[in-house]
Design an enzyme around this catalytic site. Structure first.
Site, short mmCIF file in Angstrom:
data_model
loop_
_atom_site.label_atom_id
_atom_site.label_comp_id
_atom_site.label_asym_id
_atom_site.label_seq_id
_atom_site.Cartn_x
_atom_site.Cartn_y
_atom_site.Cartn_z
N SER A 41 0.87 -1.18 0.00
CA SER A 41 0.00 0.00 0.00
C SER A 41 0.91 1.23 0.00
CB SER A 41 -0.94 -0.01 1.21
OG SER A 41 -0.24 0.18 2.41
N HIS A 145 -3.38 -5.86 2.22
CA HIS A 145 -2.50 -6.89 2.75
C HIS A 145 -3.17 -8.26 2.85
CE1 HIS A 145 0.16 -3.65 4.87
NE2 HIS A 145 0.27 -3.63 3.56
N GLU A 155 -5.05 -2.33 9.13
CA GLU A 155 -4.37 -2.91 10.29
C GLU A 155 -5.03 -2.55 11.61
OE1 GLU A 155 -0.20 -1.73 10.04
OE2 GLU A 155 -0.25 -2.02 7.88
N GLU A 198 1.62 -9.37 6.66
CA GLU A 198 2.47 -9.06 7.81
C GLU A 198 2.23 -10.00 9.00
OE1 GLU A 198 1.58 -4.93 8.48
OE2 GLU A 198 2.87 -4.27 6.84
N ASP A 234 -4.27 1.34 11.51
CA ASP A 234 -3.75 1.99 10.30
C ASP A 234 -4.84 1.85 9.25
OD1 ASP A 234 -2.51 2.98 8.10
OD2 ASP A 234 -0.87 1.51 8.04
N GLU A 277 -3.33 5.83 12.27
CA GLU A 277 -2.42 6.11 11.15
C GLU A 277 -3.22 6.29 9.86
OE1 GLU A 277 0.80 3.26 11.02
OE2 GLU A 277 1.05 3.50 8.86
N ASP A 303 1.66 8.41 7.37
CA ASP A 303 2.55 7.44 6.71
C ASP A 303 2.62 7.83 5.23
OD1 ASP A 303 3.79 5.27 5.53
OD2 ASP A 303 2.24 3.82 6.01
N LYS A 328 9.97 5.09 7.23
CA LYS A 328 10.33 3.90 6.45
C LYS A 328 11.46 4.34 5.54
CE LYS A 328 5.59 2.00 6.14
NZ LYS A 328 4.32 2.14 5.35
N HIS A 356 8.47 -1.38 9.51
CA HIS A 356 8.74 -2.39 8.47
C HIS A 356 7.90 -2.09 7.23
CE1 HIS A 356 5.09 -5.08 9.85
NE2 HIS A 356 4.76 -3.82 9.74
N LYS A 379 7.22 -0.49 14.55
CA LYS A 379 6.05 -1.18 14.00
C LYS A 379 6.57 -2.29 13.10
CE LYS A 379 1.91 -0.09 11.30
NZ LYS A 379 1.51 0.60 10.06
#
Ligand code: PGA
Ligand code: ZN
Length: 403
Positions: A41, A145, A155, A198, A234, A277, A303, A328, A356, A379
């Site tokens: 994403s 994901h 998430e 994940e 998230d 997030e 993010d 990131k 990550h 994270k």
């Protein structure tokens, strides 16, 4: 000064099976090796993961410029970053790829550390006392994901605020992850145990059901172990954003930006969220700013909004768009630029969450990067070798600090 005397770059693959790059940097008396992760994403303002010609095209350029990289001081992260940008020649690493920039700069910091016989984080913060960040991990999820039928929200995250140390903190997250599975199974006996990229459970469930499941699991584990556990999400809202609306496919609901704002406020209250997030899409600094003004004591994190980019964060700071940032390294490319970003965030009172990617690798460097970036949280998921490698490295670092 520890000069780079040689380097290698080779094709590699992430935990999701996508192509990436691995670099080895050799200095006198040491070496470092790093492999770049890759997002699914990904924000549209991120640096480009690989050039159009794939790993081969990147490797060709780097090999033909090897004399410009050899001779650089491995600990001079700025010189290496500048040289890689110069070799690439674009704003977003379109020619060598952010994967190459990540792998070479991280491997170089590790090589410097190896030659000096110190942990890698020391190259990043010097002799300053390191702080071990607490883990933030997703226990349930969907979006980009996971498969069809999973929640729209990407998430559902937990963090063991009350745990006394990193080892205990990891155990708490694992307990919540296990408990989430058993609650899902009680509700749906046909659950296959499927997980997203994940390692978070990916059941057929609406967002509302997912909130209930995770809330219940947190309550249970918190009571059992006696620690406070924080609940976060998230929303990865850029993935929901279509033609000016937020489209929740699983739920069959479409929200205007105003309705999205009200929805997020309601979720924060209803589930006592401490962390949100990407509640809005990546260009909506205004809604971020409104939400940050409206709700207190919640970490509002950008993010895809900031993509580890100093210029975008400067804009966010001016507008009070958030109070937390995801860091990131591969969103921006070089380790040097990522550290500039974290410094700017911290200097302006923002919390840093070192993260990550959904497609990650066996590398443990994120543990050192998180310490180097003075992150509040790391994270990095809860289960799976590519997630556990970072958490175990934090345990080793913590152990080293006790001695
Ligand atoms: P990505 O997702 O690594 O697939 O971009 C992670 C996130 O959105 O935080
Ligand atoms: Zn995110």
């Amino acid at each position: 000064m520890v000069e780079i005397i040689d380097f290698k770059i080779r094709p590699a693959f992430t935990s999701r099976g996508d192509p990436t790059l691995e670099a080895e940097v050799i200095v006198r008396g040491g070496k470092g090796r790093a492999t770049s992760p890759m997002g699914a994403s990904a924000g549209k303002n991120e640096a480009v993961h690989l050039p159009k010609g794939g790993p081969k095209a990147s490797i060709e350029i780097l090999v033909s410029n090897r004399n410009r990289i050899i001779g650089i001081d491995a600990g001079d992260l700025k010189a290496l970053s500048d040289t890689l940008k110069d070799i690439d020649g674009t704003e977003k690493f379109e020619n060598i790829g952010a994967a190459a920039a990540y792998a070479i700069t991280v491997a170089s910091a590790e090589a410097e550390a190896d030659s000096r016989g110190v942990p890698m984080y020391e190259v990043l913060i010097g002799k300053e006392k390191p702080t071990i960040p607490y883990p933030l991990g997703n226990v349930l999820g969907g979006g980009k994901h996971a498969g069809k039928g999973s929640p729209d929200i990407q998430e559902f995250l937990v963090t063991p605020l009350g745990a006394p140390n990193i080892v205990e903190a990891i155990k708490v997250n694992l307990e919540v992850h296990k408990k989430v599975r058993s609650i899902i199974e009680e509700r749906d006996p046909t659950f296959t145990g499927g997980k997203g990229d994940e390692g978070a459970w990916a059941p057929k469930m609406t967002d509302e059901e997912a909130f209930e499941v995770v809330e219940k699991a947190i309550d249970h584990v918190s009571r059992e172990l006696g620690y406070k556990i924080g609940f976060g999400i998230d929303m990865a809202s850029s993935s929901l954003w279509e033609n000016g609306k937020y489209v929740y496919r699983r739920k069959g609901k479409i929200l205007t930006p105003e309705e999205q704002l009200a929805y997020v406020e309601d979720l924060v209250k209803r589930y006592n969220l401490i962390y949100v997030e990407d509640p809005f899409h990546e260009e909506d600094f205004e809604s971020f700013s409104e939400l940050t003004k409206k709700i207190k004591d919640v970490v509002i994190v950008g993010d895809d909004l900031f993509v580890t980019n100093v210029a975008r964060l400067e804009r966010g700071i001016k507008m009070n768009a958030a109070n937390g940032v995801i860091l990131k390294v591969n969103q921006v490319g070089t380790l040097y630029d990522a550290l500039l970003f974290s410094k700017l965030a911290i200097d302006n009172g923002y919390k840093v969450i070192a993260s990550h990617r959904s497609g990650d690798t066996w590398d443990h460097h994120l543990a050192h990067i998180a310490i180097g970036a003075k992150a509040w949280l790391i994270k990095t998921g809860i289960v799976g070798g590519e997630r556990m490698s970072k958490l175990m490295e934090l345990c080793r670092i913590w152990e080293g600090l006790q001695e």
